[in-house]
Motif scaffolding. Structure first.
Motif, PDB file in Angstrom:
ATOM      1  N   TYR A 221      47.839  37.060  30.072  1.00  0.00           N
ATOM      2  CA  TYR A 221      48.298  38.139  29.156  1.00  0.00           C
ATOM      3  C   TYR A 221      47.244  38.326  27.833  1.00  0.00           C
ATOM      4  CZ  TYR A 221      50.761  40.992  25.831  1.00  0.00           C
ATOM      5  OH  TYR A 221      51.322  42.138  24.885  1.00  0.00           O
ATOM      6  N   LEU A 222      47.166  37.155  27.139  1.00  0.00           N
ATOM      7  CA  LEU A 222      46.114  37.216  26.026  1.00  0.00           C
ATOM      8  C   LEU A 222      44.510  37.742  26.320  1.00  0.00           C
ATOM      9  CD1 LEU A 222      47.513  34.302  23.969  1.00  0.00           C
ATOM     10  CD2 LEU A 222      48.229  36.673  23.751  1.00  0.00           C
ATOM     11  N   PRO A 223      44.066  36.975  27.404  1.00  0.00           N
ATOM     12  CA  PRO A 223      42.926  37.700  27.717  1.00  0.00           C
ATOM     13  C   PRO A 223      42.788  39.115  27.965  1.00  0.00           C
ATOM     14  CG  PRO A 223      43.058  35.330  28.867  1.00  0.00           C
ATOM     15  CD  PRO A 223      44.262  35.870  28.027  1.00  0.00           C
ATOM     16  N   LEU A 224      43.712  39.506  28.668  1.00  0.00           N
ATOM     17  CA  LEU A 224      43.917  40.982  29.324  1.00  0.00           C
ATOM     18  C   LEU A 224      44.030  41.868  27.868  1.00  0.00           C
ATOM     19  CD1 LEU A 224      45.909  40.727  32.598  1.00  0.00           C
ATOM     20  CD2 LEU A 224      43.473  41.588  32.223  1.00  0.00           C
TER      21      LEU A 224
ATOM     22  N   LEU B 222      50.349  45.977  31.810  1.00  0.00           N
ATOM     23  CA  LEU B 222      49.957  45.466  30.558  1.00  0.00           C
ATOM     24  C   LEU B 222      51.052  45.874  29.419  1.00  0.00           C
ATOM     25  CD1 LEU B 222      46.105  46.283  30.772  1.00  0.00           C
ATOM     26  CD2 LEU B 222      47.499  44.198  31.631  1.00  0.00           C
ATOM     27  N   LEU B 223      52.111  46.354  29.896  1.00  0.00           N
ATOM     28  CA  LEU B 223      53.123  46.624  28.649  1.00  0.00           C
ATOM     29  C   LEU B 223      53.565  45.344  27.750  1.00  0.00           C
ATOM     30  CD1 LEU B 223      55.647  49.033  30.384  1.00  0.00           C
ATOM     31  CD2 LEU B 223      53.802  49.523  28.531  1.00  0.00           C
ATOM     32  N   ASN B 224      53.634  44.335  28.227  1.00  0.00           N
ATOM     33  CA  ASN B 224      53.928  43.079  27.244  1.00  0.00           C
ATOM     34  C   ASN B 224      53.648  41.935  28.322  1.00  0.00           C
ATOM     35  OD1 ASN B 224      56.506  42.283  29.029  1.00  0.00           O
ATOM     36  ND2 ASN B 224      57.335  44.022  28.148  1.00  0.00           N
ATOM     37  N   SER B 225      54.032  40.792  27.771  1.00  0.00           N
ATOM     38  CA  SER B 225      53.598  39.468  28.354  1.00  0.00           C
ATOM     39  C   SER B 225      54.225  39.176  29.496  1.00  0.00           C
ATOM     40  CB  SER B 225      53.576  38.368  27.377  1.00  0.00           C
ATOM     41  OG  SER B 225      54.951  38.059  27.103  1.00  0.00           O
ATOM     42  N   SER B 226      55.363  39.848  30.011  1.00  0.00           N
ATOM     43  CA  SER B 226      56.292  39.478  31.038  1.00  0.00           C
ATOM     44  C   SER B 226      55.870  40.527  32.386  1.00  0.00           C
ATOM     45  CB  SER B 226      57.639  39.589  30.672  1.00  0.00           C
ATOM     46  OG  SER B 226      58.014  38.980  29.569  1.00  0.00           O
TER      47      SER B 226
ATOM     48  N   TYR C 274      54.519  30.199  44.451  1.00  0.00           N
ATOM     49  CA  TYR C 274      55.603  29.378  45.254  1.00  0.00           C
ATOM     50  C   TYR C 274      56.866  29.842  44.884  1.00  0.00           C
ATOM     51  CZ  TYR C 274      51.711  26.242  46.220  1.00  0.00           C
ATOM     52  OH  TYR C 274      50.514  25.502  46.399  1.00  0.00           O
ATOM     53  N   GLY C 275      57.269  30.587  43.852  1.00  0.00           N
ATOM     54  CA  GLY C 275      58.550  31.204  43.528  1.00  0.00           C
ATOM     55  C   GLY C 275      58.531  32.089  42.163  1.00  0.00           C
ATOM     56  N   ASP C 276      59.772  32.078  41.682  1.00  0.00           N
ATOM     57  CA  ASP C 276      59.600  33.110  40.678  1.00  0.00           C
ATOM     58  C   ASP C 276      58.902  32.258  39.336  1.00  0.00           C
ATOM     59  OD1 ASP C 276      61.293  31.163  39.914  1.00  0.00           O
ATOM     60  OD2 ASP C 276      63.247  32.518  39.828  1.00  0.00           O
ATOM     61  N   ASN C 277      58.977  33.026  38.414  1.00  0.00           N
ATOM     62  CA  ASN C 277      58.172  32.314  37.155  1.00  0.00           C
ATOM     63  C   ASN C 277      58.809  31.299  36.491  1.00  0.00           C
ATOM     64  OD1 ASN C 277      59.196  33.599  34.859  1.00  0.00           O
ATOM     65  ND2 ASN C 277      58.161  35.542  35.160  1.00  0.00           N
ATOM     66  N   GLN C 278      60.046  31.030  36.811  1.00  0.00           N
ATOM     67  CA  GLN C 278      61.011  30.101  36.113  1.00  0.00           C
ATOM     68  C   GLN C 278      60.577  28.929  36.598  1.00  0.00           C
ATOM     69  OE1 GLN C 278      64.429  32.406  36.112  1.00  0.00           O
ATOM     70  NE2 GLN C 278      65.332  31.021  34.792  1.00  0.00           N
ATOM     71  N   THR C 279      60.257  28.884  38.061  1.00  0.00           N
ATOM     72  CA  THR C 279      60.096  27.578  38.972  1.00  0.00           C
ATOM     73  C   THR C 279      58.719  27.344  39.097  1.00  0.00           C
ATOM     74  OG1 THR C 279      60.957  28.860  40.718  1.00  0.00           O
ATOM     75  CG2 THR C 279      62.452  27.285  39.979  1.00  0.00           C
ATOM     76  N   THR C 280      58.002  28.359  38.874  1.00  0.00           N
ATOM     77  CA  THR C 280      56.323  27.946  39.395  1.00  0.00           C
ATOM     78  C   THR C 280      55.525  28.354  38.076  1.00  0.00           C
ATOM     79  OG1 THR C 280      55.995  29.654  40.793  1.00  0.00           O
ATOM     80  CG2 THR C 280      57.036  27.883  41.745  1.00  0.00           C
ATOM     81  N   VAL C 281      54.343  29.017  38.497  1.00  0.00           N
ATOM     82  CA  VAL C 281      53.563  29.434  37.483  1.00  0.00           C
ATOM     83  C   VAL C 281      53.364  30.747  37.219  1.00  0.00           C
ATOM     84  CG1 VAL C 281      50.722  29.463  37.373  1.00  0.00           C
ATOM     85  CG2 VAL C 281      52.044  27.450  38.807  1.00  0.00           C
ATOM     86  N   PRO C 282      53.664  31.272  35.877  1.00  0.00           N
ATOM     87  CA  PRO C 282      53.527  32.541  35.391  1.00  0.00           C
ATOM     88  C   PRO C 282      51.980  33.074  35.201  1.00  0.00           C
ATOM     89  CG  PRO C 282      54.087  30.866  33.648  1.00  0.00           C
ATOM     90  CD  PRO C 282      53.705  30.205  34.702  1.00  0.00           C
ATOM     91  N   TYR C 283      51.511  33.532  36.369  1.00  0.00           N
ATOM     92  CA  TYR C 283      50.346  33.883  36.320  1.00  0.00           C
ATOM     93  C   TYR C 283      49.858  34.928  35.318  1.00  0.00           C
ATOM     94  CZ  TYR C 283      50.084  31.582  40.876  1.00  0.00           C
ATOM     95  OH  TYR C 283      50.243  30.546  41.829  1.00  0.00           O
TER      96      TYR C 283
END
Ligand SMILES: C[S@@+](CC[C@H](N)C(=O)[O-])C[C@H]1O[C@@H](n2cnc3c(N)ncnc32)[C@H](O)[C@@H]1O
Length: 442
Positions: A283-286, A303-307, A269-278
């Motif tokens: 990241y941790l499971p991956l 997979l470089l970092n959590s973002s 629905y939007g960027d990760n500030q306003t909606t869900v950071p999939y």
């Protein structure tokens, strides 16, 4: 005689007449068979997607192939394959594609049962304290004891010779990693738990074994359903399933052109500030899963970092977004009026909305290339808020599609059962209403 579009409108709205909340599916939704395999944010309601597919099958003959360009954990896919339909799904997030792979294969249940027994044996026998993975800030998210426990599980999975079984195990492991890390469960973002609440459990193995058992039972349920319908000869589904880890803004291969009759999706629905950071959620499971086991190769940059995944997703980069505002204003009046409001309040929302809509617009030509003319498009969308202003994403998307020779058929309003949202993700709390936009490609 009613036209096909009129039949769709009549069917959808006759259900409203009986019950205004019909399409909310409140109290009528269960995560049965493959839909219960893995935790993934913002999953669609399976029963609703299934009912929509049935509705289209009932008004038009010759619907064989369904496409979800933001496939997530595969709600549309699960409902498509139990109807014997071919399916193509794309997602930028490798964890989403891993979940879809396991949901659409691994039907050799007697072999799987044996492999689970062997896996359990390996887990009991493993006395090693070696830690199998390392990545930046691993000690922030996992205590030393949990790292040792998760490593035992990882070793037991990698010792399994069949890739399809390893993938089945990795999916269960994904939930175990989430459940034993030190990120709060109240948000999809990575956010450390307060001191005193850190997870130092030695029961990761129990969590994992229970999850494997539960997924095995769900797989059995899925297999029975497919067998009853004659859709699982020799333990393989009759549907062709094609899954791709890819940015949907990339142009498809020629053989994917005009392939599908029905698109059913729910974009971010939007960027990760306003909606869900999939991406942050995954990241941790991956970091623990051996992503070489995915059928598709995983681009390293994700997979470089959590973002990294969120930065590569729609709305993830604001670079150059402001330069597109005038062009997008020309494509959508609703975008333009939302922009005027945001510009008055001088908020950071200007960059956020323009980058997301630019990216969404950039994806549409490539999505439509994969659809046959006359194909139906079903988009589930939330009207999110930016700086307190409600953004009519359904109206904006409708205009962007109308610019591309698509026509509006109808729209469904639905209230989202609230428990689907991470309770303290305050930006998401505003998204308790959804619109289902139904259009067709001329
Ligand atoms: C709302 S979720 C989809 C949920 C899914 N329909 C389900 O029921 O599980 C949106 C998905 O869009 C994916 N996504 C975001 N940007 C993308 C991009 N540029 N290309 C492909 N997928 C993207 C996210 O990774 C996420 O899985």
């Amino acid at each position: 005689m009613l036209s096909v579009d009129e039949k769709i409108i009549k069917k959808i709205h006759s259900l409203y007449d009986v019950d205004k909340e019909y399409w909310s599916f409140s109290g009528r939704s269960k995560r049965t068979h493959c839909h219960g395999f893995i935790k993934y944010p913002a999953m669609m309601v399976p029963e609703m997607q299934g009912e929509l597919i049935d509705l289209f099958l009932s008004v038009r003959e010759g619907i064989n192939s369904v496409f979800d360009p933001f496939v997530g954990s595969g709600t549309t896919m699960g409902e498509s394959i139990i109807r014997g339909l071919d399916f193509q799904g794309v997602d930028i997030n490798p964890l989403a594609i891993l979940a879809c792979e396991t949901k659409s294969d691994s039907f050799y249940l007697s072999s799987l049962e044996e492999k689970i027994n062997l896996l359990n044996r390996r887990l009991i026998l493993d006395k090693s304290e070696a830690v199998e993975v390392d990545f930046p800030k691993i000690d922030k998210w996992f205590t030393p004891r949990v790292k040792i426990e998760l490593s035992k599980i990882r070793r037991a999975i990698t010792a399994e010779p069949s890739k399809w079984a390893r993938r089945f195990f990795w999916v269960a492991f994904s939930d175990t990693v989430r459940d034993s890390c030190n990120s709060r469960t109240s948000t999809y973002k990575l956010h450390i738990k307060p001191p005193g609440y850190l997870n130092d459990t030695s029961c990761c193995r129990d969590l994992f074994v229970r999850k494997i058992e539960s997924n095995f039972n769900l797989k059995k349920e899925q297999r029975e359903l497919l067998k009853e319908r004659g859709l699982l000869p020799r333990s393989r589904i009759t549907s062709t399933v094609d899954l791709q880890i890819s940015d949907i803004r990339k142009k498809p291969n020629k053989h994917d052109y005009e392939r599908h009759d029905l698109l059913i999706t729910s974009p971010p629905y939007g960027d990760n500030q306003t909606t869900v950071p999939y991406g942050q959620f995954s990241y941790l499971p991956l970091m623990w899963i051996d992503t070489k086991d995915l059928r598709n190769s995983v681009p390293d940059n994700l997979l470089l970092n959590s973002s990294s995944i969120d930065a590569a997703s729609l709305g993830g980069s604001k670079r150059g977004a402001l330069l597109n505002i005038d062009r997008l204003r020309g494509l959508s009046k609703n975008f333009s009026s939302s922009m005027d409001i945001l510009l008055k309040s001088n908020s950071s929302g200007v960059g956020r909305l323009s980058s997301f809509i630019r990216d969404l617009d950039d994806s549409l030509d490539n999505i439509l290339l994969r659809m046959k003319s006359g194909g139906f498009l079903v988009w589930t969308l939330g009207n999110r808020h930016i700086s307190g202003n409600k953004i009519p994403l359904n109206e904006i998307l409708r205009e962007l599609l109308e610019n591309r020779r698509c026509s509006f058929i109808t729209e469904i309003d639905r209230t989202i059962p609230f428990k689907r949202m991470a309770s303290r993700n305050s930006s998401s709390q505003t998204m308790n209403e959804e619109k289902v936009l139904i259009m067709t490609k001329r």
